[in-house]
Design a protein around this motif. Structure first.
Motif, PDB file in Angstrom:
ATOM      1  N   ASP A  81      53.395  24.287  50.725  1.00  0.00           N
ATOM      2  CA  ASP A  81      54.458  23.408  50.232  1.00  0.00           C
ATOM      3  C   ASP A  81      54.950  23.797  48.842  1.00  0.00           C
ATOM      4  OD1 ASP A  81      54.269  22.003  52.565  1.00  0.00           O
ATOM      5  OD2 ASP A  81      53.084  20.352  51.726  1.00  0.00           O
ATOM      6  N   GLU A  82      54.206  24.678  48.174  1.00  0.00           N
ATOM      7  CA  GLU A  82      54.556  25.057  46.803  1.00  0.00           C
ATOM      8  C   GLU A  82      55.183  26.449  46.716  1.00  0.00           C
ATOM      9  OE1 GLU A  82      51.156  22.847  44.167  1.00  0.00           O
ATOM     10  OE2 GLU A  82      50.515  24.608  45.326  1.00  0.00           O
ATOM     11  N   ILE A  83      55.598  27.002  47.835  1.00  0.00           N
ATOM     12  CA  ILE A  83      56.108  28.373  47.859  1.00  0.00           C
ATOM     13  C   ILE A  83      57.297  28.560  46.917  1.00  0.00           C
ATOM     14  CG2 ILE A  83      57.350  30.045  49.314  1.00  0.00           C
ATOM     15  CD1 ILE A  83      54.336  30.111  49.608  1.00  0.00           C
ATOM     16  N   GLU A  84      58.278  27.663  46.993  1.00  0.00           N
ATOM     17  CA  GLU A  84      59.457  27.808  46.137  1.00  0.00           C
ATOM     18  C   GLU A  84      59.067  27.732  44.658  1.00  0.00           C
ATOM     19  OE1 GLU A  84      59.278  25.850  48.747  1.00  0.00           O
ATOM     20  OE2 GLU A  84      60.860  26.548  50.118  1.00  0.00           O
ATOM     21  N   LYS A  85      58.165  26.831  44.337  1.00  0.00           N
ATOM     22  CA  LYS A  85      57.686  26.685  42.956  1.00  0.00           C
ATOM     23  C   LYS A  85      56.980  27.950  42.492  1.00  0.00           C
ATOM     24  CE  LYS A  85      54.836  23.546  40.150  1.00  0.00           C
ATOM     25  NZ  LYS A  85      53.959  22.338  40.204  1.00  0.00           N
ATOM     26  N   LEU A  86      56.182  28.538  43.376  1.00  0.00           N
ATOM     27  CA  LEU A  86      55.468  29.764  43.031  1.00  0.00           C
ATOM     28  C   LEU A  86      56.427  30.926  42.831  1.00  0.00           C
ATOM     29  CD1 LEU A  86      52.991  31.562  42.702  1.00  0.00           C
ATOM     30  CD2 LEU A  86      52.798  31.674  45.202  1.00  0.00           C
ATOM     31  N   THR A  93      58.282  33.185  34.824  1.00  0.00           N
ATOM     32  CA  THR A  93      57.249  32.767  33.877  1.00  0.00           C
ATOM     33  C   THR A  93      56.202  33.852  33.657  1.00  0.00           C
ATOM     34  OG1 THR A  93      57.504  30.525  34.757  1.00  0.00           O
ATOM     35  CG2 THR A  93      55.596  30.929  33.340  1.00  0.00           C
ATOM     36  N   PRO A  94      55.881  34.180  32.410  1.00  0.00           N
ATOM     37  CA  PRO A  94      54.759  35.093  32.166  1.00  0.00           C
ATOM     38  C   PRO A  94      53.468  34.432  32.643  1.00  0.00           C
ATOM     39  CG  PRO A  94      56.105  34.818  30.189  1.00  0.00           C
ATOM     40  CD  PRO A  94      56.554  33.779  31.160  1.00  0.00           C
ATOM     41  N   ARG A 247      47.418  33.730  36.901  1.00  0.00           N
ATOM     42  CA  ARG A 247      47.392  32.279  36.850  1.00  0.00           C
ATOM     43  C   ARG A 247      48.652  31.757  36.178  1.00  0.00           C
ATOM     44  NH1 ARG A 247      41.903  30.850  37.393  1.00  0.00           N
ATOM     45  NH2 ARG A 247      41.543  31.508  39.547  1.00  0.00           N
ATOM     46  N   PHE A 248      49.318  30.838  36.855  1.00  0.00           N
ATOM     47  CA  PHE A 248      50.516  30.206  36.308  1.00  0.00           C
ATOM     48  C   PHE A 248      50.241  28.767  35.873  1.00  0.00           C
ATOM     49  CE2 PHE A 248      51.996  33.554  39.121  1.00  0.00           C
ATOM     50  CZ  PHE A 248      52.958  34.176  38.345  1.00  0.00           C
TER      51      PHE A 248
END
Length: 264
Positions: A81-86, A93-94, A247-248
């Motif tokens: 469910d978090e694919i777009e966010k990832l 994002t660094p 890690r984000f």
């Protein structure tokens, strides 16, 4: 940035893999299976183990990230469910690099030929093909015990939640640079005696296993099963190489342990 994606191979994982590849391409990221800066594993912990072994020659240049399509895993920070966010995080994002220690296994043979060197992310196990395993165990060059039993499991801290835990070993935080030696059904009586407890060895201590009798050995390195004959010694220690995870966001290890074994 160049990226590659590995999939568990089921329809859900493959769909997510193709979707992520398309999305990341829309952000002008380059897909490169040979020399990726980032490897995304879609599936389970086994999928990430496969990715690790595929890219073990690029550990200093490649970072890994896991997307879990099954139950919660120890190497997966993200769910479908978090694919777009990832994807946005990867593109914009660094990321922070988190390094976990690995296990180095060196197998030497009596004929003095070329030694075999392996890296394990989870663990190495040693068993005799027939009968009990009988091994002299040396730690830091000194004899510690003669082990008799079904086998030995040498694990990394990040692998301590896998087979090692099932053998009664301790769960170690993966920031600790150490290895753990756990017994499989040791023989203990008035004649034979082993320590009977898992051993945690720091990075400057080497464990050397020396066969007492001339038998063939089944040795596993994570998910790989190997047959070795005419073995002189099996050397285990913390590797100088590490695996690097991208890690984000924070994902505390003890939360993973609780969620996996205790429940929320």
């Amino acid at each position: 940035m160049k990226f590659a994606i590995t999939s568990k191979g089921d329809s859900k994982s493959n769909t997510l893999m193709h979707k992520m590849r398309t999305y990341l391409g829309d952000f002008d990221l380059q897909y490169d299976e040979d020399q990726p800066d980032l490897v995304i594993s879609v599936g389970g912990d086994g999928t990430l183990l496969y990715a690790f072994h595929r890219y073990k020659s690029r550990l200093s240049k490649t970072a890994f990230i896991g997307v879990h399509t099954g139950h919660l895993g120890f190497y997966a920070d993200w769910v479908p469910d978090e694919i777009e966010k990832l994807v946005i995080a990867i593109a914009k994002t660094p990321y922070q690099i988190v390094e976990y220690p690995l296990l180095e296994v060196i197998i030497r043979h009596n004929d003095g030929g070329k030694e075999a060197r392996y890296l394990a992310l989870n663990e190495c196990t040693v068993k005799a093909i027939e009968g009990s395993l009988v091994m002299d165990v040396e730690i830091r060059g000194q004899n510690f015990e003669t082990f008799r039993g079904d086998g030995l499991c040498i694990s990394t801290p990040s692998g301590s939640t896998a087979y090692n835990k099932a053998l009664g070993g301790a769960i170690l935080h993966p920031s600790i640079r150490a290895i753990q030696v756990a017994e499989m059904a040791s023989i203990n009586n008035r004649v034979f005696r082993t320590i009977g407890s898992p051993l945690v060895l720091p990075e400057h201590h080497t464990c050397l296993l020396k066969p007492v009798n001339d038998v063939d050995f089944q040795i596993t390195i994570d998910h790989l099963t190997l047959l070795h004959k005419d073995v002189k010694s099996i050397q285990c220690r913390v590797s100088k190489e590490t695996i690097r995870f991208a890690r984000f966001r924070p994902f505390p290890f003890w939360n993973r342990v609780r969620d996996s074994f205790v429940g929320s």
